[in-house]
Motif scaffolding. Structure first.
Motif, short mmCIF file in Angstrom:
data_model
loop_
_atom_site.label_atom_id
_atom_site.label_comp_id
_atom_site.label_asym_id
_atom_site.label_seq_id
_atom_site.Cartn_x
_atom_site.Cartn_y
_atom_site.Cartn_z
N ASP A 140 0.83 -1.21 0.00
CA ASP A 140 0.00 0.00 0.00
C ASP A 140 0.86 1.26 0.00
N ASP A 141 2.15 1.10 -0.25
CA ASP A 141 3.06 2.23 -0.20
C ASP A 141 2.80 3.22 -1.33
N CYS A 142 2.97 4.48 -1.03
CA CYS A 142 3.05 5.54 -2.03
C CYS A 142 4.41 6.20 -1.88
N LEU A 143 4.95 6.67 -2.98
CA LEU A 143 6.19 7.44 -2.96
C LEU A 143 5.81 8.90 -3.18
N GLN A 168 19.00 1.93 3.47
CA GLN A 168 17.88 1.75 4.39
C GLN A 168 16.57 2.32 3.87
N ARG A 169 16.57 2.82 2.64
CA ARG A 169 15.37 3.50 2.12
C ARG A 169 14.32 2.55 1.56
N GLY A 170 14.72 1.34 1.18
CA GLY A 170 13.76 0.41 0.59
C GLY A 170 13.42 0.74 -0.84
N ILE A 171 14.34 1.42 -1.53
CA ILE A 171 14.11 1.81 -2.92
C ILE A 171 15.04 1.00 -3.83
N GLY A 172 14.46 0.38 -4.85
CA GLY A 172 15.23 -0.39 -5.82
C GLY A 172 15.58 0.46 -7.03
N LEU A 173 16.70 0.13 -7.66
CA LEU A 173 17.20 0.90 -8.81
C LEU A 173 17.39 -0.02 -10.01
N LEU A 174 16.96 0.46 -11.18
CA LEU A 174 17.20 -0.26 -12.42
C LEU A 174 17.80 0.74 -13.41
N PHE A 175 19.01 0.43 -13.87
CA PHE A 175 19.76 1.36 -14.72
C PHE A 175 19.76 0.88 -16.18
N GLN A 176 20.37 1.71 -17.06
CA GLN A 176 20.47 1.31 -18.47
C GLN A 176 21.41 0.14 -18.65
N ARG A 231 10.27 -1.27 -1.82
CA ARG A 231 8.95 -0.67 -1.60
C ARG A 231 8.64 0.39 -2.65
N ALA A 232 9.64 0.76 -3.43
CA ALA A 232 9.48 1.69 -4.56
C ALA A 232 10.66 1.45 -5.50
N LEU A 237 4.20 -1.60 -6.99
CA LEU A 237 5.29 -0.71 -6.58
C LEU A 237 5.16 0.66 -7.22
N PRO A 238 5.20 1.73 -6.42
CA PRO A 238 5.29 3.07 -7.02
C PRO A 238 6.65 3.23 -7.68
N SER A 239 6.66 3.73 -8.91
CA SER A 239 7.92 3.77 -9.67
C SER A 239 8.08 5.11 -10.37
#
Length: 210
Positions: free
Chosen positions: A3-6, A78-86, A154-155, A186-188
């Motif tokens: 239920d997370d929002c960014l 510790q932010r719970g944010i995932g990263l996807l790069f080129q 979480r985002a 996931l909010p992205s």
């Protein structure tokens, strides 16, 4: 389903006294919000601020909220944010399965079964012991996406994730990435120069520098 929002609450970022951007917005679960704009408009700077590695020469104010919690001052890890790069950025010293295991939280039971299921989900059954360098660009991108999802973010922040792929693979990866993010709720936030990326994301588009 989360239920997370960014949220970016009254975010202002400047460089050497020059305003780069002002943002006040909320990204809902499963939504992909696209940021576009010319080079120097602040797209990558916004991602860096959200991820927690903004360079010290930038001055930022405002808050980043995730699930209603203020994460602005938290370290990146510790932010719970995932990263996807080129670039997939797979670890060359680990096998394909090793890269996927790296994404799993340390205390998760049944890691081997989770990895096998993950490989099957991206059409790479039997590829676990392969060297990532032996995979095609599209296969590497799929492994990078699954490693991200296994980390239970979480985002998600997407930085030009399809720009290094040819046209056919780009279409395939758009469907896979946006479908998976929607399924996971996931909010992205997507940064891209490509209007087709933005159209495929299906969410709101914000143009910086205009």
């Amino acid at each position: 389903m989360t239920d997370d929002c960014l949220e970016f609450d009254k975010v202002h970022i400047a460089l050497h006294g020059r305003k780069l951007l002002d943002l006040d917005l909320r990204i809902g679960p499963g939504e992909v919000l696209t940021i576009m704009g010319p080079s120097g408009s602040g797209k990558s700077t916004l991602l860096a601020f959200a991820a927690g590695f903004l360079a010290p020469e930038f001055v930022a104010s405002g808050r980043i909220l995730l699930g209603g919690n203020d994460i602005t001052a938290l370290p990146a890890a510790q932010r719970g944010i995932g990263l996807l790069f080129q670039d997939p950025l797979l670890f060359p010293h680990l096998s394909v399965a090793g890269n996927l295991r790296f994404g799993l939280p340390r205390a998760v039971p049944g890691k081997a079964a989770r990895v096998e299921a993950a490989l099957a989900a991206i059409g790479l059954t039997g590829f676990g012991e392969r060297d990532p360098a032996t995979l095609s660009g599209g296969q590497q991108s799929r492994v990078a996406l699954m490693r991200l999802l296994l980390s239970s973010p979480r985002a998600v922040l997407l930085d030009e994730p399809f720009s290094n792929l040819d046209t056919h693979l780009r279409q395939e990866m758009r469907r896979l990435v946006f479908g998976r993010l929607s399924e996971a709720g996931l909010p992205s936030l997507l940064v891209t120069h490509d209007h087709e990326d933005a159209a495929a994301a299906g969410g709101r588009i914000i143009e910086l520098g205009h």
